[in-house]
Design an enzyme around this catalytic site. Structure first.
Site, PDB file in Angstrom:
ATOM      1  N   ARG A 144       0.146 -11.840   5.547  1.00 13.17           N
ATOM      2  CA  ARG A 144      -0.250 -10.618   6.248  1.00 13.17           C
ATOM      3  C   ARG A 144      -1.740 -10.687   6.553  1.00 13.17           C
ATOM      4  NH1 ARG A 144      -0.450  -4.618   3.458  1.00 13.17           N
ATOM      5  NH2 ARG A 144      -2.612  -5.153   3.109  1.00 13.17           N
ATOM      6  N   TYR A 200      -8.240   0.154   5.828  1.00 21.06           N
ATOM      7  CA  TYR A 200      -7.150  -0.190   4.933  1.00 21.06           C
ATOM      8  C   TYR A 200      -6.965  -1.709   4.818  1.00 21.06           C
ATOM      9  CZ  TYR A 200      -2.664  -1.504   3.311  1.00 21.06           C
ATOM     10  OH  TYR A 200      -1.699  -2.160   2.611  1.00 21.06           O
ATOM     11  N   ASP A 239      -0.122  -4.749   8.869  1.00 19.39           N
ATOM     12  CA  ASP A 239       0.184  -3.389   8.417  1.00 19.39           C
ATOM     13  C   ASP A 239      -0.731  -2.399   9.138  1.00 19.39           C
ATOM     14  OD1 ASP A 239       0.816  -1.087   7.035  1.00 19.39           O
ATOM     15  OD2 ASP A 239       0.510  -1.944   5.035  1.00 19.39           O
ATOM     16  N   HIS A 289      -0.435   0.879   8.645  1.00 17.23           N
ATOM     17  CA  HIS A 289      -0.622   1.931   7.636  1.00 17.23           C
ATOM     18  C   HIS A 289      -0.574   3.338   8.226  1.00 17.23           C
ATOM     19  CE1 HIS A 289      -1.969   3.000   3.468  1.00 17.23           C
ATOM     20  NE2 HIS A 289      -1.299   1.901   3.230  1.00 17.23           N
ATOM     21  N   GLU A 321       3.979  -3.316  10.590  1.00 18.25           N
ATOM     22  CA  GLU A 321       4.416  -2.395   9.524  1.00 18.25           C
ATOM     23  C   GLU A 321       3.855  -0.986   9.731  1.00 18.25           C
ATOM     24  OE1 GLU A 321       3.647  -4.056   5.686  1.00 18.25           O
ATOM     25  OE2 GLU A 321       3.410  -2.086   4.747  1.00 18.25           O
ATOM     26  N   GLU A 345       7.888   2.002   2.806  1.00 14.13           N
ATOM     27  CA  GLU A 345       7.278   1.990   1.472  1.00 14.13           C
ATOM     28  C   GLU A 345       7.080   3.405   0.924  1.00 14.13           C
ATOM     29  OE1 GLU A 345       3.665  -0.213   2.453  1.00 14.13           O
ATOM     30  OE2 GLU A 345       2.505   1.604   2.130  1.00 14.13           O
ATOM     31  N   ARG A 376      11.569  -1.281   4.004  1.00 19.78           N
ATOM     32  CA  ARG A 376      10.589  -1.683   2.991  1.00 19.78           C
ATOM     33  C   ARG A 376      10.602  -0.832   1.733  1.00 19.78           C
ATOM     34  NH1 ARG A 376       6.512  -4.309   2.663  1.00 19.78           N
ATOM     35  NH2 ARG A 376       5.061  -2.591   2.379  1.00 19.78           N
ATOM     36  N   GLU A 410       7.046  -8.697  -0.230  1.00 19.02           N
ATOM     37  CA  GLU A 410       5.585  -8.626  -0.352  1.00 19.02           C
ATOM     38  C   GLU A 410       5.177  -9.054  -1.759  1.00 19.02           C
ATOM     39  OE1 GLU A 410       3.990  -4.653  -0.049  1.00 19.02           O
ATOM     40  OE2 GLU A 410       1.986  -5.387   0.426  1.00 19.02           O
ATOM     41  N   TRP A 432      -4.034   8.244   6.099  1.00 14.14           N
ATOM     42  CA  TRP A 432      -4.720   7.105   5.478  1.00 14.14           C
ATOM     43  C   TRP A 432      -3.852   5.872   5.507  1.00 14.14           C
ATOM     44  CZ3 TRP A 432      -3.509   4.297   0.951  1.00 14.14           C
ATOM     45  CH2 TRP A 432      -4.422   3.238   0.699  1.00 14.14           C
TER      46      TRP A 432
HETATM   47  C1  GCO Z   1       1.400  -2.306   1.326  1.00 15.91           C
HETATM   48  C2  GCO Z   1       0.973  -0.890   1.151  1.00 15.91           C
HETATM   49  C3  GCO Z   1       0.052  -0.632   0.018  1.00 15.91           C
HETATM   50  C4  GCO Z   1      -0.202   0.858  -0.166  1.00 15.91           C
HETATM   51  C5  GCO Z   1      -0.357   1.137  -1.610  1.00 15.91           C
HETATM   52  C6  GCO Z   1      -0.619   2.598  -1.907  1.00 15.91           C
HETATM   53  O1  GCO Z   1       1.851  -2.606   2.409  1.00 15.91           O
HETATM   54  O2  GCO Z   1       1.320  -3.050   0.370  1.00 15.91           O
HETATM   55  O3  GCO Z   1       0.616  -0.308   2.367  1.00 15.91           O
HETATM   56  O4  GCO Z   1      -1.129  -1.359   0.088  1.00 15.91           O
HETATM   57  O5  GCO Z   1      -1.320   1.276   0.532  1.00 15.91           O
HETATM   58  O6  GCO Z   1       0.786   0.696  -2.277  1.00 15.91           O
HETATM   59  O7  GCO Z   1      -0.622   2.809  -3.267  1.00 15.91           O
HETATM   60 MG    MG Z   2       2.066  -1.075   3.774  1.00 13.40          MG
END
Ligand code: GCO
Ligand code: MG
Length: 402
Positions: free
Chosen positions: A147, A159, A210, A212, A236, A262, A283, A339, A402
């Site tokens: 990634r 992020y 990602d 996010h 993602e 996630e 995910r 991951e 975020w």
């Molecule tokens: C990822 C996620 C994490 C989250 C985290 C928050 O793809 O691994 O986006 O990095 O930000 O798990 O606690």
């Molecule tokens: Mg993520």
């Protein structure tokens, strides 16, 4: 086989983890992960105050019944706190069942459907050059999938970017740190950043990114289209995941594969995305989506609709749930990728693992159960350390995802 004790351990070997320990009358011990980043004590209390007393005296072998009991019995269903608590119980009971049978969990789930689990690592950098060098390290270590996240020129902290060789850790302050975000510069930079990876490493390595949850549907559609030539394995969380219908617009406009889930906690959160074929990878994680029992159900639904798996495996999910994820990955037919962010030291002093990594593939090992044991004396040396995830603001001061 009766449950005689259920205890909650809160420990911070490098970061906070909440672990459930279930003990049976014949002396077997099962471990479950109950970590919910930034909200750890809510799950610890849910378990200690409400779930643990109801576990005592129950038959440890009745996993499905116990799952239904806590899901339907609470009346208040779903949500991250509830589903993480139920997951911890479920993971610990599968650990016990494996130990009782003398088999690793993946054998109980039907045996190995593959030789190993393809994992992706996290490359990042404060500049394009730094990110590319970090990426090279993963390729050299044998990763088949990586990634890429990179600081956007002119923007503050973003992020997924961590300094030097340390692992990314967003929950870094007691009260939430404030980060900044502007969509325009990111949308201009991301295609160039991903193109630079392809230029240097070619197309043999799988490339992931990602977003996010930060874009609007039409912005995500544009990004997906702009990066099509770079052949991403997935894009993602392009938009906030709770708006499932938003993915139709993205889908209609790009062939870049989409991965989401996630922050989902149950099969109901994924139902529309999967059955409408709006995503390519689901995910959800074993510890935030109801444990082994429920995650398998989500993955079975996904299989029916041609959606593959890509379990969340950030460092804030403990080695207990990472091991559980590897066992599930080994056994499901529609596995996609796992991951693997790794865990910061000294997590390995508390969590003794058996998994292996070779040529980009991981294997959970053949120890009975999950193959992870928790050293309680070591855990006691690392007391809870209150930490929050950051919040994000745009230049005008408004709060952004975020
Ligand atoms: C990822 C996620 C994490 C989250 C985290 C928050 O793809 O691994 O986006 O990095 O930000 O798990 O606690
Ligand atoms: Mg993520």
């Amino acid at each position: 086989m009766k449950i005689v004790a259920a205890d909650v351990l809160v420990t911070a070997p490098g970061r906070n983890y909440v672990t459930l320990k279930i003990t049976t009358d014949d002396g077997l011990v099962g471990w479950g992960d109950a970590t919910l980043n930034g909200r750890e004590l809510a799950v610890a209390s849910y378990l200690r105050d409400h779930v643990c007393p109801q576990l005592i005296g129950r038959d440890a072998q009745r996993i499905e019944d116990t799952w239904q009991y806590f899901y339907k019995g609470a009346y208040w269903r779903r949500g991250p706190v509830t589903m993480t608590a139920i997951a911890a119980v479920d993971i610990a009971l599968w650990d016990i069942k494996g130990k009782a049978a003398g088999m690793p969990l993946y054998q109980l789930l039907g045996g190995a459907a593959r030789d190993g689990v393809m994992v992706y690592g996290h490359a990042s950098g404060a500049s394009l050059e730094e990110m590319l060098d970090d990426f090279a390290g993963y390729v050299d270590r044998g990763y088949r999938a990586v990634r890429a996240q990179c600081a956007v020129p002119g923007m503050g902290k973003v992020y997924g970017v961590h300094p030097g060789s340390s692992l990314y850790e967003p929950a870094s302050a007691h009260l939430p740190a404030e980060e900044s975000w502007e969509t325009g510069p990111y949308l201009r930079f991301a295609p160039r950043m991903l193109g630079a990876v392809r230029e240097r490493f070619g197309f043999d390595v799988h490339l992931l990114h990602d977003v996010h949850h930060r874009l609007s549907p039409i912005e995500a559609a544009r990004l997906g289209r702009d990066v099509e030539e770079h052949r991403l394995f997935w894009m993602e969380d392009p938009t906030p995941a709770e708006d499932q219908e938003a993915f139709r617009l993205i889908r209609q406009n790009t062939t870049t594969p989409l991965a989401v889930g996630e922050v989902f906690n149950s099969i109901w959160d994924c139902q529309h995305l999967i059955t409408e074929r709006l995503i390519d990878y689901i995910r959800t994680s074993v510890s935030h989506a109801g444990g082994v029992t429920h995650l398998r159900r989500i993955f079975a639904l996904a299989e029916l609709y041609g959606v593959r798996t890509g379990s969340h495996g950030a460092g804030d999910l403990s080695p207990v749930s990472f091991a559980a994820a590897l066992h599930i990955d080994m056994s499901v037919p529609n596995f996609g990728v796992q991951e693997y962010m790794g865990h910061v030291e000294p997590a390995d002093e508390v969590f003794r693992t058996n998994w292996t990594f070779q040529n980009g593939l991981m294997h959970p090992g053949d120890a009975p159960g999950l193959g992870v044991e928790v050293d309680e004396q070591a855990a006691a040396r690392f007391p809870y350390d209150p930490k929050s995830l950051p919040v994000n603001r745009r230049a005008d001061g408004s709060v952004h995802d975020w």
